[in-house]
Scaffold this motif. Structure first.
Motif, PDB file in Angstrom:
ATOM      1  N   GLY A  21     -17.202  52.296 -91.695  1.00  0.00           N
ATOM      2  CA  GLY A  21     -18.583  52.457 -91.271  1.00  0.00           C
ATOM      3  C   GLY A  21     -19.234  51.112 -91.043  1.00  0.00           C
ATOM      4  O   GLY A  21     -18.585  50.075 -91.054  1.00  0.00           O
ATOM      5  N   SER A  22     -20.530  51.141 -90.842  1.00  0.00           N
ATOM      6  CA  SER A  22     -21.304  49.951 -90.515  1.00  0.00           C
ATOM      7  C   SER A  22     -22.314  49.659 -91.609  1.00  0.00           C
ATOM      8  O   SER A  22     -22.956  50.578 -92.111  1.00  0.00           O
ATOM      9  N   VAL A  23     -22.471  48.390 -91.931  1.00  0.00           N
ATOM     10  CA  VAL A  23     -23.481  47.984 -92.900  1.00  0.00           C
ATOM     11  C   VAL A  23     -24.027  46.621 -92.472  1.00  0.00           C
ATOM     12  O   VAL A  23     -23.284  45.753 -92.014  1.00  0.00           O
ATOM     13  N   ALA A  24     -25.343  46.469 -92.580  1.00  0.00           N
ATOM     14  CA  ALA A  24     -26.012  45.199 -92.255  1.00  0.00           C
ATOM     15  C   ALA A  24     -26.624  44.651 -93.533  1.00  0.00           C
ATOM     16  O   ALA A  24     -27.381  45.343 -94.216  1.00  0.00           O
ATOM     17  N   ILE A  25     -26.274  43.411 -93.866  1.00  0.00           N
ATOM     18  CA  ILE A  25     -26.744  42.790 -95.107  1.00  0.00           C
ATOM     19  C   ILE A  25     -27.384  41.450 -94.782  1.00  0.00           C
ATOM     20  O   ILE A  25     -26.802  40.622 -94.079  1.00  0.00           O
ATOM     21  N   GLY A  26     -28.565  41.233 -95.312  1.00  0.00           N
ATOM     22  CA  GLY A  26     -29.236  39.952 -95.174  1.00  0.00           C
ATOM     23  C   GLY A  26     -29.118  39.170 -96.462  1.00  0.00           C
ATOM     24  O   GLY A  26     -28.917  39.747 -97.537  1.00  0.00           O
ATOM     25  N   ALA A  27     -29.227  37.857 -96.381  1.00  0.00           N
ATOM     26  CA  ALA A  27     -29.164  37.020 -97.579  1.00  0.00           C
ATOM     27  C   ALA A  27     -29.914  35.722 -97.346  1.00  0.00           C
ATOM     28  O   ALA A  27     -29.963  35.221 -96.215  1.00  0.00           O
ATOM     29  N   VAL A  28     -30.490  35.207 -98.416  1.00  0.00           N
ATOM     30  CA  VAL A  28     -31.081  33.873 -98.343  1.00  0.00           C
ATOM     31  C   VAL A  28     -29.937  32.877 -98.205  1.00  0.00           C
ATOM     32  O   VAL A  28     -28.789  33.170 -98.585  1.00  0.00           O
ATOM     33  N   TYR A  46     -10.419  46.601 -96.188  1.00  0.00           N
ATOM     34  CA  TYR A  46     -10.948  47.740 -95.422  1.00  0.00           C
ATOM     35  C   TYR A  46     -11.309  47.290 -94.004  1.00  0.00           C
ATOM     36  O   TYR A  46     -12.472  47.075 -93.688  1.00  0.00           O
ATOM     37  N   PRO A  47     -10.294  47.164 -93.145  1.00  0.00           N
ATOM     38  CA  PRO A  47     -10.553  46.629 -91.797  1.00  0.00           C
ATOM     39  C   PRO A  47     -11.456  47.511 -90.936  1.00  0.00           C
ATOM     40  O   PRO A  47     -12.044  47.035 -89.979  1.00  0.00           O
ATOM     41  N   ARG A  48     -11.607  48.791 -91.274  1.00  0.00           N
ATOM     42  CA  ARG A  48     -12.472  49.675 -90.481  1.00  0.00           C
ATOM     43  C   ARG A  48     -13.940  49.546 -90.900  1.00  0.00           C
ATOM     44  O   ARG A  48     -14.806  50.176 -90.318  1.00  0.00           O
ATOM     45  N   LEU A  49     -14.229  48.702 -91.863  1.00  0.00           N
ATOM     46  CA  LEU A  49     -15.603  48.460 -92.295  1.00  0.00           C
ATOM     47  C   LEU A  49     -16.224  47.411 -91.369  1.00  0.00           C
ATOM     48  O   LEU A  49     -15.687  46.325 -91.187  1.00  0.00           O
ATOM     49  N   ASP A  50     -17.343  47.751 -90.755  1.00  0.00           N
ATOM     50  CA  ASP A  50     -18.051  46.842 -89.852  1.00  0.00           C
ATOM     51  C   ASP A  50     -19.237  46.259 -90.615  1.00  0.00           C
ATOM     52  O   ASP A  50     -20.177  46.979 -90.952  1.00  0.00           O
ATOM     53  N   VAL A  51     -19.180  44.956 -90.921  1.00  0.00           N
ATOM     54  CA  VAL A  51     -20.243  44.302 -91.680  1.00  0.00           C
ATOM     55  C   VAL A  51     -20.906  43.256 -90.804  1.00  0.00           C
ATOM     56  O   VAL A  51     -20.238  42.441 -90.168  1.00  0.00           O
ATOM     57  N   ALA A  67     -37.964  48.625 -94.068  1.00  0.00           N
ATOM     58  CA  ALA A  67     -38.131  49.271 -92.760  1.00  0.00           C
ATOM     59  C   ALA A  67     -36.832  49.901 -92.240  1.00  0.00           C
ATOM     60  O   ALA A  67     -36.844  50.547 -91.207  1.00  0.00           O
ATOM     61  N   GLY A  68     -35.726  49.686 -92.955  1.00  0.00           N
ATOM     62  CA  GLY A  68     -34.450  50.253 -92.522  1.00  0.00           C
ATOM     63  C   GLY A  68     -33.759  49.442 -91.439  1.00  0.00           C
ATOM     64  O   GLY A  68     -32.784  49.897 -90.853  1.00  0.00           O
ATOM     65  N   GLU A  69     -34.229  48.221 -91.182  1.00  0.00           N
ATOM     66  CA  GLU A  69     -33.613  47.368 -90.160  1.00  0.00           C
ATOM     67  C   GLU A  69     -32.283  46.799 -90.646  1.00  0.00           C
ATOM     68  O   GLU A  69     -31.385  46.538 -89.853  1.00  0.00           O
ATOM     69  N   ILE A  70     -32.182  46.556 -91.952  1.00  0.00           N
ATOM     70  CA  ILE A  70     -30.925  46.162 -92.578  1.00  0.00           C
ATOM     71  C   ILE A  70     -30.738  47.043 -93.809  1.00  0.00           C
ATOM     72  O   ILE A  70     -31.693  47.632 -94.315  1.00  0.00           O
ATOM     73  N   ASP A  71     -29.494  47.157 -94.272  1.00  0.00           N
ATOM     74  CA  ASP A  71     -29.184  48.079 -95.367  1.00  0.00           C
ATOM     75  C   ASP A  71     -29.438  47.491 -96.747  1.00  0.00           C
ATOM     76  O   ASP A  71     -29.762  48.218 -97.685  1.00  0.00           O
ATOM     77  N   ALA A  72     -29.277  46.183 -96.883  1.00  0.00           N
ATOM     78  CA  ALA A  72     -29.445  45.536 -98.187  1.00  0.00           C
ATOM     79  C   ALA A  72     -29.723  44.059 -97.966  1.00  0.00           C
ATOM     80  O   ALA A  72     -29.489  43.527 -96.875  1.00  0.00           O
ATOM     81  N   ALA A  73     -30.198  43.395 -99.007  1.00  0.00           N
ATOM     82  CA  ALA A  73     -30.439  41.953 -98.924  1.00  0.00           C
ATOM     83  C   ALA A  73     -30.192  41.314-100.285  1.00  0.00           C
ATOM     84  O   ALA A  73     -30.478  41.904-101.320  1.00  0.00           O
ATOM     85  N   VAL A  74     -29.649  40.109-100.244  1.00  0.00           N
ATOM     86  CA  VAL A  74     -29.474  39.288-101.434  1.00  0.00           C
ATOM     87  C   VAL A  74     -30.556  38.219-101.339  1.00  0.00           C
ATOM     88  O   VAL A  74     -30.504  37.362-100.457  1.00  0.00           O
TER      89      VAL A  74
END
Length: 173
Positions: A21-28, A46-51, A67-74
């Motif tokens: 699946g797809s996941v978008a993660i932001g980080a400082v 997990y090569p089928r994981l789209d990050v 706002a749901g623009e990214i899934d998580a943030a560090v």
């Protein structure tokens, strides 16, 4: 019947054991090195994981998660209460350290900070505010020189002997 058949088809191909699946993660910036290292290892398993990884300031990333623009943030812990729509999980603590070039350091960190040009991290950012609070709490006097919004630039300027600073001791996995 069709749903059961699709489930059986997925199970037979082994997909139920694989993360995909797809996941978008932001980080400082200070967390991106550790995050990228973990994601690289995860992608190998997990090569089928789209990050997708994004860098940003904590004050911008938290609203993007909300706002749901990214899934998580560090991010660095934000002042005040965490919005009810977000879950906050502390991952690690980064102690603050005084940095300077080895040849120019006086006997103590306090002397070094008082005698050399001080390269300050942006006080408008949470990390900068924490550094400012630590300086005041420890009654450390600094020789203000520049205020920058990049820890990497501050470290490079210290390496070039342009001054000294207080920065978080970054966690790189």
């Amino acid at each position: 019947e069709r749903i059961v058949a699709l489930y059986d088809s997925m199970r037979l191909t082994g997909l139920d054991d694989e993360i995909a699946g797809s996941v978008a993660i932001g980080a400082v910036d200070s967390a991106m090195g550790a995050l990228a290292s973990v994601v690289t290892e995860l992608k190998g398993q997990y090569p089928r994981l789209d990050v997708r990884l994004f860098t940003g300031k904590a004050l911008a990333l938290a609203p993007q998660v909300e706002a749901g623009e990214i899934d998580a943030a560090v991010i660095v812990e934000m002042a005040g209460k965490t919005p009810a729509s977000l879950n906050w999980t502390p991952l690690y603590a980064e102690p603050l350290v005084a940095i300077g070039t080895p040849g120019s350091a006086p006997a103590s960190a306090a002397d070094m900070l008082a005698s050399r040009p001080f390269l300050r991290f942006d006080r408008a950012q949470r990390t900068g505010a924490l550094i400012d609070r630590a300086l005041k709490h420890n009654r450390l006097v600094v020789n203000e020189f520049l205020e920058l919004n990049s820890l990497e630039v501050i470290v490079e300027l210290v390496r070039q002997d342009a001054g000294v600073s207080v920065v978080p001791l970054l966690e790189y996995g």
